[in-house]
Each structure stands twice: as structure tokens, then as C-alpha cells.
Motif scaffolding. Structure first.
Motif, PDB file in Angstrom:
ATOM      1  N   GLU A  93      -7.916   2.553  25.137  1.00 15.06           N
ATOM      2  CA  GLU A  93      -6.696   2.442  23.985  1.00 15.06           C
ATOM      3  C   GLU A  93      -5.821   1.691  24.813  1.00 15.06           C
ATOM      4  O   GLU A  93      -4.893   1.003  24.160  1.00 15.06           O
ATOM      5  CB  GLU A  93      -6.434   3.704  23.767  1.00 15.06           C
ATOM      6  N   ALA A  94      -5.477   1.869  26.012  1.00 19.02           N
ATOM      7  CA  ALA A  94      -4.227   1.154  26.820  1.00 19.02           C
ATOM      8  C   ALA A  94      -4.418  -0.185  26.772  1.00 19.02           C
ATOM      9  O   ALA A  94      -3.423  -0.862  26.662  1.00 19.02           O
ATOM     10  CB  ALA A  94      -4.284   1.797  28.201  1.00 19.02           C
ATOM     11  N   THR A  95      -5.499  -0.693  26.862  1.00 16.89           N
ATOM     12  CA  THR A  95      -5.939  -2.119  26.803  1.00 16.89           C
ATOM     13  C   THR A  95      -5.705  -2.810  25.548  1.00 16.89           C
ATOM     14  O   THR A  95      -4.811  -3.895  25.193  1.00 16.89           O
ATOM     15  CB  THR A  95      -7.306  -2.645  26.943  1.00 16.89           C
ATOM     16  N   MET A  96      -5.989  -1.945  24.263  1.00 14.46           N
ATOM     17  CA  MET A  96      -5.728  -2.739  22.772  1.00 14.46           C
ATOM     18  C   MET A  96      -4.302  -2.349  22.579  1.00 14.46           C
ATOM     19  O   MET A  96      -3.538  -3.346  22.051  1.00 14.46           O
ATOM     20  CB  MET A  96      -6.523  -1.688  21.918  1.00 14.46           C
ATOM     21  N   ALA A  97      -3.539  -1.373  23.122  1.00 11.15           N
ATOM     22  CA  ALA A  97      -2.032  -1.232  23.014  1.00 11.15           C
ATOM     23  C   ALA A  97      -1.387  -2.400  23.609  1.00 11.15           C
ATOM     24  O   ALA A  97      -0.450  -3.034  23.067  1.00 11.15           O
ATOM     25  CB  ALA A  97      -1.637   0.098  23.560  1.00 11.15           C
ATOM     26  N   GLN A  98      -1.633  -2.902  24.732  1.00  2.52           N
ATOM     27  CA  GLN A  98      -1.078  -3.834  25.385  1.00  2.52           C
ATOM     28  C   GLN A  98      -1.333  -5.418  24.690  1.00  2.52           C
ATOM     29  O   GLN A  98      -0.544  -6.125  24.673  1.00  2.52           O
ATOM     30  CB  GLN A  98      -1.830  -4.118  27.060  1.00  2.52           C
ATOM     31  N   ARG A  99      -2.711  -5.286  24.099  1.00  5.09           N
ATOM     32  CA  ARG A  99      -2.994  -6.568  23.271  1.00  5.09           C
ATOM     33  C   ARG A  99      -1.982  -6.827  22.195  1.00  5.09           C
ATOM     34  O   ARG A  99      -1.378  -7.592  21.510  1.00  5.09           O
ATOM     35  CB  ARG A  99      -4.415  -6.562  22.784  1.00  5.09           C
ATOM     36  N   ILE A 100      -1.901  -5.664  21.327  1.00  2.55           N
ATOM     37  CA  ILE A 100      -1.132  -5.398  20.248  1.00  2.55           C
ATOM     38  C   ILE A 100       0.337  -5.792  20.551  1.00  2.55           C
ATOM     39  O   ILE A 100       1.053  -6.572  19.624  1.00  2.55           O
ATOM     40  CB  ILE A 100      -1.434  -4.055  19.377  1.00  2.55           C
ATOM     41  N   SER A 101       0.806  -5.058  21.607  1.00  2.99           N
ATOM     42  CA  SER A 101       2.103  -5.239  22.012  1.00  2.99           C
ATOM     43  C   SER A 101       2.434  -6.966  21.997  1.00  2.99           C
ATOM     44  O   SER A 101       3.564  -7.130  21.906  1.00  2.99           O
ATOM     45  CB  SER A 101       2.345  -4.351  23.163  1.00  2.99           C
ATOM     46  N   ARG A 102       1.505  -7.325  23.138  1.00  2.00           N
ATOM     47  CA  ARG A 102       1.897  -8.752  23.109  1.00  2.00           C
ATOM     48  C   ARG A 102       2.063  -9.586  22.119  1.00  2.00           C
ATOM     49  O   ARG A 102       2.549 -10.412  21.931  1.00  2.00           O
ATOM     50  CB  ARG A 102       0.753  -9.249  24.230  1.00  2.00           C
ATOM     51  N   ALA A 103       0.863  -9.283  21.184  1.00  2.00           N
ATOM     52  CA  ALA A 103       1.082 -10.026  19.745  1.00  2.00           C
ATOM     53  C   ALA A 103       2.027  -9.923  18.962  1.00  2.00           C
ATOM     54  O   ALA A 103       2.597 -10.683  18.265  1.00  2.00           O
ATOM     55  CB  ALA A 103      -0.266  -9.697  18.905  1.00  2.00           C
ATOM     56  N   LYS A 104       2.769  -8.669  19.090  1.00  2.00           N
ATOM     57  CA  LYS A 104       3.798  -8.344  18.225  1.00  2.00           C
ATOM     58  C   LYS A 104       5.098  -9.206  18.786  1.00  2.00           C
ATOM     59  O   LYS A 104       5.803  -9.462  18.096  1.00  2.00           O
ATOM     60  CB  LYS A 104       4.260  -6.740  18.119  1.00  2.00           C
ATOM     61  N   ARG A 105       5.055  -9.075  20.061  1.00  2.00           N
ATOM     62  CA  ARG A 105       6.230  -9.739  20.853  1.00  2.00           C
ATOM     63  C   ARG A 105       6.013 -11.349  20.633  1.00  2.00           C
ATOM     64  O   ARG A 105       7.067 -12.252  20.333  1.00  2.00           O
ATOM     65  CB  ARG A 105       6.384  -9.535  22.474  1.00  2.00           C
ATOM     66  N   THR A 106       4.943 -11.795  20.402  1.00  2.00           N
ATOM     67  CA  THR A 106       4.443 -13.446  20.048  1.00  2.00           C
ATOM     68  C   THR A 106       5.224 -13.708  18.686  1.00  2.00           C
ATOM     69  O   THR A 106       5.862 -14.804  18.656  1.00  2.00           O
ATOM     70  CB  THR A 106       3.045 -13.753  20.119  1.00  2.00           C
ATOM     71  N   VAL A 107       5.149 -12.914  17.724  1.00  2.00           N
ATOM     72  CA  VAL A 107       5.318 -13.247  16.399  1.00  2.00           C
ATOM     73  C   VAL A 107       6.736 -12.553  16.026  1.00  2.00           C
ATOM     74  O   VAL A 107       7.291 -12.703  14.780  1.00  2.00           O
ATOM     75  CB  VAL A 107       4.477 -12.721  15.160  1.00  2.00           C
ATOM     76  N   SER A 108       7.386 -11.983  16.827  1.00  2.00           N
ATOM     77  CA  SER A 108       8.655 -11.153  16.447  1.00  2.00           C
ATOM     78  C   SER A 108       9.712 -12.191  16.018  1.00  2.00           C
ATOM     79  O   SER A 108      10.569 -11.925  15.264  1.00  2.00           O
ATOM     80  CB  SER A 108       9.273 -10.424  17.753  1.00  2.00           C
ATOM     81  N   GLY A 109       9.817 -13.573  16.538  1.00  2.00           N
ATOM     82  CA  GLY A 109      10.760 -14.500  16.182  1.00  2.00           C
ATOM     83  C   GLY A 109      10.327 -15.227  15.085  1.00  2.00           C
ATOM     84  O   GLY A 109      11.206 -16.129  14.403  1.00  2.00           O
ATOM     85  N   VAL A 110       9.272 -15.042  14.342  1.00  2.00           N
ATOM     86  CA  VAL A 110       8.825 -15.780  13.218  1.00  2.00           C
ATOM     87  C   VAL A 110       9.217 -15.483  11.772  1.00  2.00           C
ATOM     88  O   VAL A 110       9.509 -14.113  11.688  1.00  2.00           O
ATOM     89  CB  VAL A 110       7.193 -15.935  13.333  1.00  2.00           C
TER      90      VAL A 110
END
Length: 390
Positions: free
Chosen positions: A141-158
């Protein structure tokens, strides 16, 4: 899980993209809105069975916005905006629908890796929890949480009003579908649900083509493996186990899409699946038409995988020698190249070469069931060859 609770969870998940879109329009950035929505989902699962709301969407918006404000109040600079936006009316239905489409596009943003786009789509559009997605993909779960967190940071400025790429959205949904089933989450079923949702909002022929392709493939699922998990090749499947309701729906969706005369990759692939579904036995399969449709897929995509599958179809339509000739034009490093070559050599009577290639294919197999199947194929041929060698 009771039927009532399951229905509540399904409704909660179906409202997820609309509510996130409303929060974004009210002033929350995407990452914060998605976090708040997840907290609201947890609250909904907890309280709805005993106290179902009259207006589920309104309840979710209220709770999610409250969660967002609770988090945002730690930042004093946001307080003035919170007071102003909280008084704004909810968007009209048309705006909410548009938000849902934009959320699909945002989660399939080209700056994301395919794995991150899939995870973000399942969470923000599908309403799955991080734990459910992690279990489905067999990662911590921690691995997936990091993946989702990184994805959200990537698109946060879109910005939410930027145009999206529908082709990328469809590729992401097809990636989800091809994961199939793992743990408690049926990813194939989830992909069909999300594609239905997208099809209802776009009326695009390629969305319909992907939906038809998923339905037709999913219809064969009950016959694809034995009770002990062994793979069953298409030619050997018990076709009485195929889901005729899904086949009928898939064919109808495909015919409506083809009638628009704007052929695309997924429509062509769905046409191939429909021809397989139409054959009462493997021997009755119209391989000539299937080759013609693969020609269309190759024309549209120039995909090496499509060319590989076309070689199989040519081998069935025109004989194994013709199939091997088509295969010779392709890179031997392609996934499944050795397995296809083994099949065609066996049909051509070269059992020794086929056995060797089945062994090579097993060693390169991407999954345990596939490896076991190819190993058994090699063993079967080696058993037949043993008397000749002795």
C-alpha cells in the motif's frame, strides 16, 4: 458485505468524479480535492448503511468540502478565499458532466507514466481506495500511495479547462482492463464500468469501439481457465460458457460505432473479437475476414503486436507456411514471438522445432499460468518425439 452496503459503495464510487469536479470549480486544487473526496468516501461507507442521505451527491459535496476546509484552514492565506467560495452555488448538471470528462483527461495526462495514470484514474475517477488499488496490483500500500502522490503532484498545476487527449484516456482504460482480476477488485469489470461512463458522455465512435472490445473479450472470461487456474486456448474453450448477453451487447455497440464510418483502432480490434464470438466452433472461424481486419489495425497503428497477431491469422487462413512467412518479417524479440512461431511450426509438422520454441517461450512468459501452459505444450510434443529419438 450486504447487498445494501455494496449498492451504497457502488453509488459512492460512481459520484466520485463529479464531486471532485465540483470541488475544483469551488476553488480546491486537484490534489486537495481528491484527498478530501477520499475522506468523504470513507465517511459515506461508514454512515450511509444506517442513515442514507436523500441527496447522495449533495451529501458528498458537503462532507468533502468540509474536509477540504479543515485541511485548508492551516494555511491562513486561504481563509479569505474559503469564505468567498463556500457561498457559491453548486454548478449546473451540464458543468458537472464536463468536469467528469476533464477528470478523465487529467488523470491520463501525457506527463504521467502509464502506471501512474492507471493508478490515478482508478482512485480519482473510479473511487477506489489506495489499499484496494495496491491489492489489485499486488504491491504494498505504501508503494501505491507514493505512486498516486507523485501523480497528483505532477498534474496539480494543470488547469481544469485545458483540452485532453481522448486517445490517451482510452489507452489508460485498456491498460486497466488488461490487468484482469486480482484480489478483491475486478479490474476488467472496473474498466468496463468506467468506459461505459465515458461512452455516455462523449458519443465518440472509438470510445464505443473500446467498450465493445472489452465486452466481447470479457464475455469469454468464464472459459479462459480451468478450475485449477490452467489457461485454455481460444480454440479449445467451451463456447457454451461464453456470456451471450455481453456478446450481444458488444456486437450492438460495435455496429452502431461502425455505422458512423470513422474507423479507429479499437473498432477494428472489436470487429476481430466479434468474428471470434460469432463462430459456433473454432473450425467455423472466418479467418479470412479476421486477416482483413488485422490489415486495418496495422494500417491504423503500425503496431508490431498487431502484425504478430496477423501472422497467426494468416497461418489459419492461408496455411502455416504463409503464417511463418509473415512472421519472418517481425523482430524475434517481440513478446510472444517464440510462442507464435512454435504454434505455426507445429501446424506445419516440424514438431522438434516447435518443442524447442515452446520451451523458449515458456522461459520468457510474463505470467505463471502462461509459463505453465507453454511448458505443457513443449512436454506434449517431446513425448510424441521420444519414440523417434530412441
Amino acid at each position: 458485505m450486504s447487498a445494501h452496503t455494496a449498492a451504497d459503495e457502488a453509488l459512492l464510487r460512481s459520484l466520485t468524479p463529479t464531486v471532485i469536479g465540483i470541488l475544483v470549480r469551488r476553488g480546491a486544487d486537484f490534489a486537495a480535492a481528491e484527498d478530501a473526496m477520499q475522506e468523504a468516501l470513507v465517511e459515506g461507507v461508514r454512515v450511509w448503511p444506517d442513515d442514507p442521505p436523500r441527496d447522495p451527491q449533495g451529501w458528498l459535496v458537503t462532507v468533502a468540502w468540509r474536509k477540504f476546509l479543515d485541511a485548508a484552514r492551516a494555511d491562513a492565506s486561504r481563509r479569505q478565499r474559503e469564505v468567498r467560495v463556500e457561498a457559491e452555488p453548486l454548478p449546473a448538471l451540464g458543468e458537472a458532466v464536463d468536469d467528469t470528462l476533464q477528470l478523465y483527461f487529467l488523470c491520463a495526462h501525457p506527463s504521467l507514466t502509464p502506471a501512474s495514470a492507471v493508478a490515478l484514474t482508478l482512485r480519482a475517477v473510479g473511487g477506489l481506495t489506495t489499499r484496494q488499488i495496491a491489492q489489485a496490483y499486488l504491491v504494498p500500500e505504501a508503494t501505491m500511495a507514493q505512486r498516486i502522490s507523485r501523480a497528483k503532484r505532477t498534474v496539480s498545476g494543470v488547469r481544469f479547462n485545458q483540452p485532453g487527449d481522448l486517445a490517451t484516456v482510452l489507452r489508460v482504460l485498456y491498460l486497466v482492463f488488461n490487468e484482469g482480476y486480482s484480489g478483491d477488485i475486478d479490474l476488467a469489470g472496473e474498466a468496463i464500468r468506467l468506459t461505459r461512463q465515458l461512452a455516455a458522455r462523449t458519443k465518440h465512435e472509438e470510445v464505443a469501439g473500446l467498450l465493445a472490445l472489452m465486452l466481447l473479450h470479457h464475455a469469454r472470461r468464464p472459459a479462459r481457465s480451468t478450475a485449477d487456474g490452467r489457461l485454455v486456448p481460444l480454440a479449445e474453450q467451451d463456447r457454451s460458457l461464453w456470456n451471450t448477453r455481453l456478446i450481444t451487447e458488444g456486437v450492438a455497440v460495435l455496429q452502431a460505432a461502425l455505422a458512423r464510418d470513422r474507423l479507429g483502432e479499437f473498432q477494428a480490434q472489436a470487429a476481430i473479437a466479434a468474428l471470434h464470438a460469432d463462430a459456433r466452433t473454432a473450425e467455423e472461424t472466418d479467418w479470412v475476414q479476421i486477416v482483413e481486419w488485422y490489415d486495418e489495425v496495422v494500417r491504423l497503428t503500425d503496431s508490431p503486436v498487431a502484425r504478430l497477431n496477423r501472422a497467426v491469422a494468416v497461418g489459419e487462413a492461408d496455411g502455416p507456411r504463409a503464417g511463418l512467412t509473415a512472421l519472418a518479417l517481425l523482430d524475434p524479440a517481440l513478446p510472444r514471438h517464440a510462442a507464435v512461431s512454435a504454434h505455426l511450426h507445429e501446424r506445419d509438422g516440424d514438431l522438434a522445432t516447435a518443442a524447442r520454441l515452446y520451451t523458449e517461450a515458456a522461459q520468457a512468459a510474463a505470467s505463471l499460468p502462461e509459463r505453465d501452459h507453454l511448458t505443457r505444450q513443449a512436454a506434449r510434443l517431446n513425448t510424441r518425439l521420444r519414440p523417434q529419438r530412441e
